[in-house]
Design a protein around this motif. Sequence first.
Motif, PDB file in Angstrom:
ATOM      1  N   PHE A 167      -1.149  -1.591   2.335  1.00 18.48           N
ATOM      2  CA  PHE A 167      -1.684  -0.080   2.589  1.00 18.48           C
ATOM      3  C   PHE A 167      -1.183   0.902   1.576  1.00 18.48           C
ATOM      4  O   PHE A 167      -1.975   1.857   1.262  1.00 18.48           O
ATOM      5  N   CYS A 168      -0.092   0.675   1.231  1.00 17.78           N
ATOM      6  CA  CYS A 168       0.595   1.628  -0.172  1.00 17.78           C
ATOM      7  C   CYS A 168      -0.065   1.332  -1.333  1.00 17.78           C
ATOM      8  O   CYS A 168       0.345   2.203  -2.348  1.00 17.78           O
ATOM      9  N   GLY A 169      -0.815   0.252  -1.536  1.00 15.07           N
ATOM     10  CA  GLY A 169      -1.408  -0.091  -2.625  1.00 15.07           C
ATOM     11  C   GLY A 169      -0.521  -0.742  -3.736  1.00 15.07           C
ATOM     12  O   GLY A 169      -0.838  -0.544  -4.926  1.00 15.07           O
ATOM     13  N   ASN A 170       0.560  -1.600  -3.428  1.00 15.85           N
ATOM     14  CA  ASN A 170       1.271  -2.177  -3.991  1.00 15.85           C
ATOM     15  C   ASN A 170       0.350  -3.325  -4.666  1.00 15.85           C
ATOM     16  O   ASN A 170      -0.210  -3.987  -4.082  1.00 15.85           O
ATOM     17  N   PRO A 171       0.466  -3.239  -6.051  1.00 12.18           N
ATOM     18  CA  PRO A 171      -0.390  -4.062  -7.059  1.00 12.18           C
ATOM     19  C   PRO A 171       0.273  -5.694  -6.817  1.00 12.18           C
ATOM     20  O   PRO A 171      -0.572  -6.727  -7.259  1.00 12.18           O
ATOM     21  N   ASP A 172       1.271  -5.888  -6.275  1.00 11.91           N
ATOM     22  CA  ASP A 172       2.002  -7.350  -6.073  1.00 11.91           C
ATOM     23  C   ASP A 172       1.430  -8.276  -4.834  1.00 11.91           C
ATOM     24  O   ASP A 172       1.867  -9.074  -4.809  1.00 11.91           O
ATOM     25  N   VAL A 173       0.540  -7.402  -4.071  1.00  8.05           N
ATOM     26  CA  VAL A 173       0.304  -7.808  -2.745  1.00  8.05           C
ATOM     27  C   VAL A 173      -0.257  -9.218  -2.652  1.00  8.05           C
ATOM     28  O   VAL A 173       0.207 -10.176  -2.167  1.00  8.05           O
ATOM     29  N   TYR A 174      -1.177  -9.188  -3.631  1.00 14.65           N
ATOM     30  CA  TYR A 174      -2.024 -10.651  -3.726  1.00 14.65           C
ATOM     31  C   TYR A 174      -0.921 -11.601  -4.031  1.00 14.65           C
ATOM     32  O   TYR A 174      -1.465 -12.908  -3.740  1.00 14.65           O
TER      33      TYR A 174
END
Length: 318
Positions: free
Chosen positions: A86-93
Amino acid sequence: MKWEEMEEEFKLIKSTKNNPKTIKSYEKAFRKFKVYWEETHPGAPLPDPKEFTMKDMAMYTLWLKSKYQANYVEKLYSNLLQFFEFCGNPDVYRMKELRPKREKKPRVYYSLKEVRELLDLYDESSFTNLMLKTLIHIIALTGMRAFEAENLKWSQVDLRENYFTLKGKGGKWRKVIIPQPLRELLTRYKKAWDGYKSFAEAMGWSIPGGDSLFFRIDENGRPWPGTDRVFYNRIRRKAGKIGIHFNFKKFRATLIKLIHELNQPSEIAALIAGHSDIKTTIDFYHELEIEVARPIAEEVVNLILGRDNDEGRTSSHE
């Protein structure tokens, strides 16, 4: 943006499309993370959720695994992961690859004797007893989830068409059949409920939610919203006195098992349980055993070999 601001925005948005129990689950995930952060970074402010790395998540996961069982770890991890997404963290994937695997717990069931004893656990000598008896019957005879039953309102009960209308997991609506014996009990309970409501109004009290079927009643007879597990704990203690280890979820598993034992397909079991994916029914509740297919297998073979005694049925296949 600070963690606290993003957390409040996340919970606000989630609350618009999720039930209160789901929101509590997210709040629990946040609390656990804050305990971890204070232990490992004493006095430091919470991290920027956009900059939390996969390595950071790995460290947190190891901390969780040192304290909790696998399925709880997976739940906490998944809830926090949704927040980072939700916060747009690029490491989520990459964090998704790190998600702990759930362990399949042994599936446990009530015997028919135990189900019947639990259905008779409460009599109808008082309004509170009748309330708890009705709750047990709803869960045992419909396979409804405990939180769905505990939050029922009379506006969701149709005693003319004999079904409940529920908003379950994922905000999906479905209908649940009210069997005739349960309808008779609900009719008696509605009459008692109306009587209690009149008493409460005379005392200047209001029923939680306006028309909630189930609510907590204090020692003075005053109604209060039912807190999480309040009904479960009360029933568990009483069931323990007759030697039964009580668990609401076992009713769902037992009902699905009985559906299979009646030679009904898992699609029917999934429909009754409110599972959108039949795999959930099979993996976590009960798997249709091969032996129940024997009558159909024999019938098909007899049909192939021309040994079907039902001439009408044979001709329909020719």
